[in-house]
Design a protein around this motif. Structure first.
Motif, PDB file in Angstrom:
ATOM      1  N   ALA A  82       0.858  -1.180   0.000  1.00 26.53           N
ATOM      2  CA  ALA A  82       0.000   0.000   0.000  1.00 26.53           C
ATOM      3  C   ALA A  82       0.897   1.234   0.000  1.00 26.53           C
ATOM      4  CB  ALA A  82      -0.925  -0.006   1.220  1.00 26.53           C
ATOM      5  N   HIS A  83       0.294   2.419   0.109  1.00 26.88           N
ATOM      6  CA  HIS A  83       1.119   3.623   0.220  1.00 26.88           C
ATOM      7  C   HIS A  83       0.516   4.588   1.222  1.00 26.88           C
ATOM      8  CE1 HIS A  83      -1.332   6.420  -2.327  1.00 26.88           C
ATOM      9  NE2 HIS A  83      -1.624   5.337  -3.034  1.00 26.88           N
ATOM     10  N   THR A  84       1.388   5.366   1.861  1.00 28.56           N
ATOM     11  CA  THR A  84       1.006   6.226   2.974  1.00 28.56           C
ATOM     12  C   THR A  84       0.703   7.655   2.557  1.00 28.56           C
ATOM     13  OG1 THR A  84       3.349   6.715   3.347  1.00 28.56           O
ATOM     14  CG2 THR A  84       2.378   4.927   4.653  1.00 28.56           C
ATOM     15  N   ASP A  85       1.119   8.067   1.363  1.00 25.36           N
ATOM     16  CA  ASP A  85       0.964   9.464   0.970  1.00 25.36           C
ATOM     17  C   ASP A  85      -0.328   9.690   0.196  1.00 25.36           C
ATOM     18  OD1 ASP A  85       2.071   7.973  -1.214  1.00 25.36           O
ATOM     19  OD2 ASP A  85       2.668   9.837  -2.188  1.00 25.36           O
ATOM     20  N   SER A  86      -0.765  10.944   0.157  1.00 27.36           N
ATOM     21  CA  SER A  86      -1.972  11.348  -0.562  1.00 27.36           C
ATOM     22  C   SER A  86      -1.708  12.686  -1.249  1.00 27.36           C
ATOM     23  CB  SER A  86      -3.155  11.496   0.405  1.00 27.36           C
ATOM     24  OG  SER A  86      -3.438  10.288   1.067  1.00 27.36           O
TER      25      SER A  86
END
Length: 423
Positions: A82-86
């Motif tokens: 997954a990824h943590t940034d937006s």
């Protein structure tokens, strides 16, 4: 899932989002929750013990794993990616300016946000600052900024089409008069003197709390669901991973996906490979055993996808029509912008069947370019079989996105099944 289980999942997910206004906070919150559950925090500069349950943070990314008792050099992996940034705005080096009696913040567009969705909202600054002693400090200000829209009286044609210049029209205001400095406010929030701050990675975040609404409370609005919805689902699955599994359970939540993932903490960087090499080495794996383990492994790359928009139905594929409440997406693309293939589709169907949740295919309209995920990047780097999935959203990349509570909970159930397989 039972309504009570869904309610508990959504309530805790909302708390997770509120604790994660930046990728740095998200990684720290994942690590905090895992440590509270008995996972040991590791430093990349130290020697690592063999086996066990561990977590390591690299900047705004986090990788954690649970190796079962009896794990050996060729034990395969099951990895939630997954990824943590937006998408958002990032604070520039000289962050404070003033104009017409108002203090403003200098920001740069981060990723591809829906710019108009950030107007007229109470915003905060969140991220990390670095001090001259080498220390890193998480910072967040709470409601502090706003990007005011021009009144309709001064632009009578605005409802025919709003055009925003990224440099001129998107600099937030944060004070009236005075000679304040944003870096001073950030330093104060961390309890350090402003003169000791030598660097910062600070982004803008919406401060409005997540909320359920609509008929039967089925709809859920929140910032940063792309992609904290997947990070949270993977976290919950890892917390429940069994000690007697025949695989090593892994959560890999990368940073910088919204920028293309090319960084030391992004999916195109070495972070996951570094960790897997060290896990394998601790279990006695050489190069051959490591490759055997990878050949028997799976990655589920989880990132949000598009539900059919009822006001723009022509923007979607005419035959594949994923809807809110229809279950997690299986994301497919002929040009491998997603890593799913026939084998992955069959695997994901089995996972959802075990979890007792529905799934629905997503494919783009041929006339509209498809986005991509960490899935193809991870598959290319490691050669591990990969399938791309995620929750359907409306308003993706808005400051405030829209999901169905059943889809969010179903993704969590599917991730739990993935890390606790029956077959």
């Amino acid at each position: 899932m039972p309504a009570s289980s869904t309610d508990a999942y959504i309530t805790d997910f909302a708390e997770f989002v509120q604790a994660s206004p930046s990728s740095y906070h998200a990684a720290a919150e994942v690590a905090r929750r895992l440590e509270a559950a008995g996972f040991a925090r590791l430093d990349e500069r130290d020697e690592w013990p063999a086996g066990g349950r561990h977590v390591v943070v690299r900047d705004g990314a986090v990788i954690a794993w649970a190796a079962p008792e009896g794990a050996g050099p060729a034990t395969p992996y099951r990895i939630v990616g997954a990824h943590t940034d937006s998408p958002s705005f990032k604070l520039k080096p000289r962050a404070t300016s003033s104009s017409e009696g108002l203090l403003q913040a200098g920001v740069e567009v981060y990723g591809g946000p829906l710019l108009n969705s950030w107007l007229d909202r109470e915003l905060e600054l969140a991220g990390r600052i670095v001090t001259d002693d080498g220390g890193e400090h998480l910072v967040r200000t709470g409601p502090m900024l706003r990007i005011p829209q021009l009144a309709i009286h001064l632009d009578r044609e605005v409802n025919k089409g709003l055009t925003l210049d990224k440099q001129r029209h998107l600099q937030p205001i944060w004070g009236a008069g005075g000679d304040g400095e944003i870096l001073g406010e950030l330093a104060a929030s961390a309890g350090v003197p402003a003169e000791h701050v030598v660097g910062h990675d600070v982004l803008v975040a919406d401060t409005q709390a997540p909320a359920r609404f609509g008929l039967d409370g089925a709809l859920f609005a929140s910032g940063r669901m792309d992609n904290l919805s997947s990070v949270y689902a993977g976290l919950m699955a890892l917390l429940g991973a069994p000690n007697d599994a025949e695989h090593i359970s892994v959560l890999a939540a990368f940073d910088h996906e919204e920028l293309g993932s090319e960084s030391r903490s992004g999916a195109s960087g070495p972070f996951l490979d570094d960790v897997l090499v060290r896990i394998g080495a601790g279990l006695g794996a050489g190069d051959v055993e490591r490759r055997r383990a990878f050949a028997a492994s799976w990655v589920v790359s989880s990132d949000a996808g598009h539900a059919v928009h009822p006001n723009y139905p022509d923007r979607h594929d005419p035959a594949n029509r994923p809807v809110l409440g229809g279950g997690p997406l299986l994301k497919l693309n002929a040009n491998q912008r997603y890593a799913s293939d026939a084998a992955g589709a069959g695997f994901w169907a089995a996972v959802c069947r075990q979890a007792g949740v529905p799934s629905q295919p997503f494919v783009s309209n041929n006339s509209i370019p498809c986005g991509t995920t960490i899935g193809p990047l991870t598959a290319t780097r490691l050669g591990i079989r990969t399938v791309d999935v995620g929750v359907p959203l409306l308003s993706m990349h808005s400051a405030r996105e829209l999901a169905h509570v059943d889809d969010l909970a179903a993704l969590g159930a599917a991730m739990a099944a993935f890390l606790t397989p029956e077959v």
